[in-house]
Design an enzyme around this catalytic site. Structure first.
Site, PDB file in Angstrom:
ATOM      1  CG  ASP A   1      -3.769  44.557  22.019  1.00 18.42           C
ATOM      2  OD1 ASP A   1      -3.567  43.540  21.330  1.00 18.42           O
ATOM      3  OD2 ASP A   1      -4.521  45.481  21.658  1.00 18.42           O
TER       4      ASP A   1
ATOM      5  CD  GLU B   1       0.532  40.597  17.961  1.00 12.77           C
ATOM      6  OE1 GLU B   1      -0.412  40.113  18.609  1.00 12.77           O
ATOM      7  OE2 GLU B   1       0.757  41.825  17.895  1.00 12.77           O
TER       8      GLU B   1
END
Length: 927
Positions: A512, A515
């Site tokens: 997770d 980005e």
């Protein structure tokens, strides 16, 4: 005056590549062989456009034009064909600013809601572009030289470009434009190299010499797929732009965004820059996929992939047209000619790589939440699921299992029993998956947290421009970020996972925040001045800055600067994680990643992020998962029942029914909200959820075979209806239904308070999955009964579905007998297949350790043919054969020549107790 012309699509062109000679200033480029758009069939359209423009101009003159009258060359550009010359969003574009760039300025009213519409500042027909100075044949295609004699308006314009064209296959064309003199950053992923020039390409390629433009046609129809002469090519160091007309408005892909499956071309801009934000319309989301699929008139399809990882936006307009804008790298295009949409996606994956074959347990039901609070509470949920005999293959934990939210730790008080929980899961044939984040806590006393100390010692973090680890803030507080572009980081990641696995033998990993996400903008110290963090042009990113809620673009990584690598961060972490799992467990890896990039299907699946417990979020999950099918990541799903907010019993029931048909099925929600696993609801809702999951497990052999076909040849698993019915224009905008493979139509309820659903049923015979009753559709919307305990499923005529008596885990299910469901076509035929292996070993297909069966029906004879066999097939029997659409009652049924008892009700023939080993072929005839 040079002109950018729209080409007619009416005249098919012979194979080859022709270059239009530069003509006199009075002769528009595109004459002769290329036929300018006003010639032939374009004459009427041109006349209408010119007439409309003339009327409009006369009206404006009669009213008094607001300001100076624009030059005639500007007035002749239809609004739909105005390509934006001043796309900067932080500037109010004035006539002075616009004309300083040499562009046309005409004010037009904004769209409803303040959305940007027709650009006020747009390119005139004679705006300077590149000239194709030379073009020479090569073994694979050709190489050319492009020259710009007049600078454009962004700094460090590159005056001479190199054009490389390779006819790689008959259905794949590769066009690359880069700096002729200096190397530039290129995406570091492996792509296939063509060894010889395609002999019979189904496309023809032409060029306009001055101004330079690419003109690509489909040979069979003459359809122009690309026409880049409509606006100038700009290639500066940090601003690259190329535009094209499109042959239709039916455009898909270009992720990751929350939108309908079919994009609107009404002045829509799609930004590609990985960002941590709850899925919201118009925002750039977690991943970047610069690939589109376009359906042409008549049902043909093509795709275009720009292999570029820099911050990017794609502007769509109603011409129909499209503009690629990126702020680094090169223009490296692959064009896939299909000609049908399934083939386009296969051809795309031949370049980016086919997806990995998941372990069978990955296709079971997964359960998670942030906020279990302890391993004992997690364990209680698992026991409750078992108590109600609700299928579950994997239990997950979110960050609350960690000690202080630090990777590779678990809370010694609240999660003290975690090792015992995992042991218990394994005893029951279940698996354990936990979350990991790439931000490594940086504030622990030296010597107390090995992951940080060791990465610091080895130099494995993203660094500032000053060469020190860039410090941001994530869940554990101040953090440094692992540099997965460094191969040494992969080894460090493996060692950390090995150390944790010795205590908690996990089965899969959930990566997770990759980005990468940062609770700060840039770093603890902000970002330095300079053109990496503040480039000459910033695409329309959320937050208006490249560093918004991520790290500085100027951060240094092993492979390049973060400016170039940002969109690859999740891919590189997924690659390291899959590799580590293989080395630790020796089995197929299971990885689910939030951030993604092309080729990532080889290493991970994806979930659609932090959605909300709302009906519209359930709907948006369908175009989300279908888009990722286009992107070569078939193992995809959304958080069932919603992540944030509080679900309702009705919403969660409907969502569990839909989610049972996500390729990746996980129920997950956030902390401080009520639980939403199936056990906490009323008996009626719980039963409906359980039945939906049992249906999924019943279909596991079919689903597993679809994933095999995805792995081997790039088929989609969940697919849009238009993939199977590309000539049916009614399917092109459908995104409230979907298919599993070719055969199973899923029509979920997506709104509250209803007991029916209206869905599109394509032309042909479709059978109710549960009863075998048939509907012969002409291609129409049909209203279907849908009480709260029912999900509508229909089986397409001519298909055969391998199914299996469901258990509560995939491990239990795979030991049960098979049940084959045959849906006869109107001519009495059907076909299906089954891939079978041990469900978890590496490379079973590549090593030949699998079974593969083909099922056929013709002239009242069902045949099972074993094309390849392995020992696993001897452990399973085929027990039941159900045939939908048997019009006349049989008098007898023969299994391998021996008469067998059967039942026949409402044109459904069922033969049970077959008892045939999966490793043996057989035939069954009904008379």
């Amino acid at each position: 005056m040079k002109s950018y012309q729209k080409l007619t699509t009416a005249v098919p062109q012979p194979l080859g590549c022709r270059v239009e000679e530069e003509r006199s200033a009075s002769t528009p480029v595109g004459r002769g062989k290329l036929a300018p758009w006003w010639v032939g069939s374009g004459l009427l359209v041109a006349a209408v456009l010119l007439s409309a423009v003339t009327v409009w101009v006369l009206r404006q003159v009669s009213r008094g034009w607001p300001g100076p009258t624009p030059p005639p060359k500007c007035l002749l550009v239809p609004e739909s064909h105005r390509f934006d010359c001043y796309p900067e969003r932080s500037v109010v574009v004035t006539q002075e600013l616009c004309e300083s760039r040499g562009c046309c300025f005409i004010e037009t009213p904004p769209l409803a809601g303040g959305k940007r519409g027709v650009p006020w500042c747009f390119y005139p027909p004679d705006f300077p572009s590149y000239t194709l100075e030379s073009l020479n044949k090569t073994a694979l295609g050709m190489v050319g030289s492009l020259v710009r004699r007049k600078k454009a308006y962004y700094p460090r314009d590159i005056e001479m470009l190199r054009l490389d064209v390779e006819f790689e296959t008959n259905t794949r064309l590769h066009i690359k434009i880069t700096d002729a003199a200096n190397p530039r950053y290129e995406v570091p992923i492996q792509v296939p190299r063509a060894m010889k020039r395609a002999e019979n390409p189904i496309y023809s390629l032409d060029f306009s010499r001055d101004p330079f433009g690419v003109l690509l046609r489909r040979r069979a129809t003459g359809t122009v797929l690309l026409n880049t002469t409509v606006a100038p090519l700009i290639f500066a160091d940090q601003f690259l732009q190329i535009s094209t007309l499109l042959p239709s408005k039916f455009l898909y892909g270009l992720g990751e965004h929350r939108s309908t499956l079919l994009h609107s071309l009404d002045w829509t801009t799609l930004t590609l820059w990985a960002r941590d934000v709850s899925p919201t319309e118009s925002f750039n989301l977690y991943g970047a996929h610069p690939f589109y699929l376009l359906m042409e008139e008549g049902g043909d399809a093509h795709g275009v992939f720009l292999l570029n990882s820099n911050a990017m936006e794609v502007a769509l307009q109603p011409a129909p047209g499209l503009t690629w804008r990126t702020i680094g790298g090169v223009l490296d295009f692959y064009i896939f000619l299909g000609p049908d949409p399934n083939m386009v996606i296969q051809q795309y994956q031949q370049v980016i790589g086919f997806p990995a074959m998941p372990p069978l347990w990955a296709l079971g039901f997964h359960l998670c939440r942030w906020g279990y609070g302890s391993s004992n509470e997690t364990w209680q949920t698992v026991r409750a699921m078992r108590n109600y005999q609700i299928p579950q293959d994997a239990q997950w934990n979110d960050i609350d299992y960690m000690d202080g939210y630090r990777d590779f730790t678990f809370d010694p008080q609240k999660f003290a029993s975690l090792p015992s929980l995992v042991e218990d899961l394994h005893k029951h044939g279940q698996r354990y998956v936990m979350i990991l984040d790439p931000g490594i806590s940086s504030t622990n006393p030296h010597g107390s947290y090995w992951p940080f100390d060791e990465a610091l010692r080895r130099g494995l973090f993203l660094n500032t421009t000053q060469g020190q680890p860039l410090i941001g803030q994530v869940w554990p507080g101040f953090t440094a970020f692992a540099d997965f572009s460094n191969p040494d980081t992969h080894q460090w990641w493996l060692e950390n996972l090995q150390r944790f696995y010795a205590h908690v033998p996990f089965d899969g990993l959930w990566i997770d925040m990759n980005e990468p996400s940062n609770f700060m903008d840039g770093s603890q110290e902000g970002c330095p001045p300079g053109e990496l963090d503040s480039p000459p042009y910033t695409p329309a990113v959320l937050g208006d800055s490249l560093s918004a809620k991520t790290v500085c673009a100027s951060a240094k990584q092993k492979a390049s600067v973060h400016y170039n690598l940002h969109n690859l961060y999740g891919l590189m972490e997924a690659k390291a994680t899959a590799s580590a799992l293989i080395q630790i467990r020796g089995k197929r890896p299971f990885v689910i990643s939030r951030s993604t990039f092309p080729s990532q299907g080889q290493y991970s699946g994806h979930w659609l992020g932090d959605n909300r417990s709302q009906w519209k979020d359930m709907y948006y999950s369908i175009p989300g998962l279908l888009s990722f099918s286009l992107f070569g990541i078939p193992l995809v799903g959304a958080d069932i029942c919603g992540f944030s907010g509080s679900t309702s019993e009705e919403l969660c029931t409907r969502w569990m029914q839909l989610g049972a048909f996500y390729p990746f099925a996980r129920n997950h929600n956030t902390q401080n909200e009520k639980p939403q696993d199936p056990t906490v609801f009323s008996p009626a809702a719980r039963t409906a959820m359980k039945n939906a999951l049992l249906t999924r497990y019943f279909l596991l052999p079919f689903l597993y075979t679809l994933f095999h076909r995805a792995h081997v040849q790039g088929d989609t698993v969940a697919r849009p209806l238009f993939f199977e019915f590309p000539w049916d224009v009614a399917t092109l905008g459908l995104d409230r239904q979907f298919l599993w493979g070719q055969s199973l139509l899923v029509t979920p309820v997506l709104e509250p308070g209803v007991d029916s659903v209206t869905g599109y049923v394509p032309r042909g015979v479709w059978y109710d999955f549960y009863t075998g009753s048939s509907v012969n559709s002409s291609g129409e919307m049909l209203k279907m009964s849908a009480p709260l305990d029912h999900l509508n499923l229909h089986v397409r005529e001519g298909s055969i579905l391998p199914t299996q008596k469901p258990g509560t885990t995939t491990e239990a299910t795979r030991r049960n007998s098979l049940h084959l469901i045959v849906a006869l076509s109107q001519t009495g035929t059907a076909w299906g297949d089954l891939f079978w292996d041990d469900g978890e070993s590496l490379d079973t297909f590549e090593r030949g350790s699998y079974s593969y069966l083909i099922f056929n029906v013709t002239q009242n004879v069902f045949t099972s043919t074993v094309l390849h066999a392995s020992t696993e097939a001897t452990e399973v029997t085929t027990d039941t054969l159900t045939i939908f659409g048997v019009r006349e009652p049989p008098s007898k049924v023969l299994l391998n020549g021996q008469e067998k008892p059967f039942s026949y009700v409402h044109q459904v023939l069922t033969v049970s107790n077959l008892g045939i080993s999966l490793s043996q072929g057989f035939s069954l005839r009904w008379l």
